[in-house]
Structures are given as C-alpha cells and as structure tokens.
Design an enzyme around this catalytic site. Sequence first.
Site, PDB file in Angstrom:
ATOM      1  N   GLY A  56       0.870  -1.170   0.000  1.00 11.06           N
ATOM      2  CA  GLY A  56       0.000   0.000   0.000  1.00 11.06           C
ATOM      3  C   GLY A  56       0.902   1.213   0.000  1.00 11.06           C
ATOM      4  O   GLY A  56       1.876   1.252  -0.752  1.00 11.06           O
ATOM      5  N   SER A  58       3.390   3.152   2.483  1.00  6.39           N
ATOM      6  CA  SER A  58       3.963   2.989   3.821  1.00  6.39           C
ATOM      7  C   SER A  58       3.823   4.249   4.674  1.00  6.39           C
ATOM      8  O   SER A  58       3.676   4.162   5.896  1.00  6.39           O
ATOM      9  CB  SER A  58       5.429   2.550   3.732  1.00  6.39           C
ATOM     10  OG  SER A  58       6.153   3.433   2.926  1.00  6.39           O
ATOM     11  N   CYS A  85       6.109  -5.362   0.400  1.00  7.27           N
ATOM     12  CA  CYS A  85       6.227  -4.029  -0.215  1.00  7.27           C
ATOM     13  C   CYS A  85       6.160  -2.921   0.843  1.00  7.27           C
ATOM     14  O   CYS A  85       7.103  -2.777   1.611  1.00  7.27           O
ATOM     15  CB  CYS A  85       5.181  -3.886  -1.309  1.00  7.27           C
ATOM     16  SG  CYS A  85       5.687  -2.702  -2.547  1.00  7.27           S
ATOM     17  N   ILE A 141       5.701  -3.427  -7.658  1.00 14.55           N
ATOM     18  CA  ILE A 141       4.929  -2.206  -7.907  1.00 14.55           C
ATOM     19  C   ILE A 141       5.482  -1.096  -7.010  1.00 14.55           C
ATOM     20  O   ILE A 141       5.362  -1.164  -5.791  1.00 14.55           O
ATOM     21  CB  ILE A 141       3.429  -2.420  -7.604  1.00 14.55           C
ATOM     22  CG1 ILE A 141       2.882  -3.615  -8.401  1.00 14.55           C
ATOM     23  CG2 ILE A 141       2.626  -1.147  -7.911  1.00 14.55           C
ATOM     24  CD1 ILE A 141       1.492  -4.084  -7.967  1.00 14.55           C
ATOM     25  N   HIS A 177       4.942  -8.648  -4.553  1.00 13.43           N
ATOM     26  CA  HIS A 177       3.581  -8.940  -4.062  1.00 13.43           C
ATOM     27  C   HIS A 177       3.192 -10.416  -4.226  1.00 13.43           C
ATOM     28  O   HIS A 177       2.496 -10.763  -5.184  1.00 13.43           O
ATOM     29  CB  HIS A 177       2.580  -8.061  -4.820  1.00 13.43           C
ATOM     30  CG  HIS A 177       2.691  -6.623  -4.456  1.00 13.43           C
ATOM     31  ND1 HIS A 177       1.982  -6.062  -3.420  1.00 13.43           N
ATOM     32  CD2 HIS A 177       3.470  -5.637  -4.956  1.00 13.43           C
ATOM     33  CE1 HIS A 177       2.301  -4.793  -3.303  1.00 13.43           C
ATOM     34  NE2 HIS A 177       3.207  -4.499  -4.230  1.00 13.43           N
ATOM     35  N   GLU A 179       0.950 -11.943  -2.876  1.00 15.48           N
ATOM     36  CA  GLU A 179      -0.505 -12.123  -2.746  1.00 15.48           C
ATOM     37  C   GLU A 179      -1.223 -11.977  -4.087  1.00 15.48           C
ATOM     38  O   GLU A 179      -2.416 -12.237  -4.184  1.00 15.48           O
ATOM     39  CB  GLU A 179      -1.079 -11.152  -1.706  1.00 15.48           C
ATOM     40  CG  GLU A 179      -1.193  -9.696  -2.133  1.00 15.48           C
ATOM     41  CD  GLU A 179       0.130  -8.917  -2.090  1.00 15.48           C
ATOM     42  OE1 GLU A 179       1.220  -9.523  -1.936  1.00 15.48           O
ATOM     43  OE2 GLU A 179       0.066  -7.683  -2.223  1.00 15.48           O
TER      44      GLU A 179
END
Length: 196
Positions: A56, A58, A85, A141, A177, A179
């Site tokens: 997201g 930080s 990330c 990303i 990532h 996920e």
Amino acid sequence: MDARIGVLALQGNVSEHIDAFLLALERMGHGSSSEVFEVRSPADLAECSVLAIPGGESTTISRLIDKNSLYDPIRVFKGGIFATCAGMVLMATRVDDPRVRPLGLIEMTVDRNAFGRQRESFEADLPVAGLVGKPFHAVFIRAPVVSRTGKSVKVLARINKGIVAVEYGRHVAFSFHPELGNDTRLHELFLHKNGY
Ligand code: GLN
C-alpha cells in the site's frame, strides 16, 4: 494446530492477502478452524497467532498504525509477520523517508520507491531460497529495496538493484507482491516456519 492469521487492514492490498492465506490454508489441508481476519485495533491483534502487513502506501500505513495505537503492540507481537512491499518498509530499522516511523523488527535499511518513476512496476521470475520448484513469478509495484541487512537477517532473493526478500526469525519480508496471482508457496512457507 489452528492458525489465526490477521491481516493489518488500515490501507492497501488487504483482501488479496486474505484470499491468498485462505487458499494457502486450503492447499495445506487446514480445516475450517483456522481463520483469516482483518486487524484494525490492539484487541484484534491480540487474537492473532501471525500477522500480515500488506502493500500500500507505507507513509499512510505508518500514520494509521500510530493513530490506531498499534505501534507498540505490533513491536511486541510474539508471532511471525509476513510483510510485503510497504509492509517491508515498515518492518525495517531504517527507512530513507522520515515520514515513515519504522517498526524496527528486522535489522535492515530499506529505500522506498527504489526503482524510480521509469520502472514503477515490472515482473521477474525470481529464485527464492527455500522454495521448491520453479522460480517465483514476482510482481514489483513501486517497490522498495533493502540496501543493508544485519548479520542475522537471511537474504532469500536479490536482483541487480539489491535485496528483495529476507527472513529474520519468524518474520519474512518481500519487496514484491506474493498475494497477487495464485502461487501461495511463500504464504505456505511462512506458515510452515511458524509451526502450521
Ligand atoms: N512505494 C510504496 C511505499 O513505499 C510501496 C508500494 C506498494 O506497496 N505497492 O509505501
């Protein structure tokens, strides 16, 4: 043993982590008594055996950790933490951006947005230490990079720019990532390391 997996749900890729952990539990043959749920408060955190800190922003997550009185509870949390990330940025002892108050749980220096604007996102097939089978298809990303690690931090993967996956005790942190997509091997590896 039943896993009680909390996903820090202040900002970022929360639902993707919940889905990935549910799939990992299913693939590991865990029954319905293992749970995955959102964490927003110290009371939620107290219910977890392990925690995920998602990607997201930080700076935003750091501010919300403080606002929700989660900084000290996360610092003393006994279970393993799976950080990706922005989550990796938060786990560090040092970050190159003063707006982030890092949790200091993994002895490492992390540079935010280390790939610059030209390479905001990219994908790479990455060999990750401890993973059996094919390399991991990693999606980066606006990813951070680890520029320095303490002696007891184990490096799991690196690319030419620097370190992108580390392990420290029960914790793991990734610049990319895991996920995204449906390869749950890194989630499974983390759960195994934590006794599940
Ligand atoms: N660049 C973001 C940060 O440092 C991380 C990006 C991400 O989590 N996808 O907060």
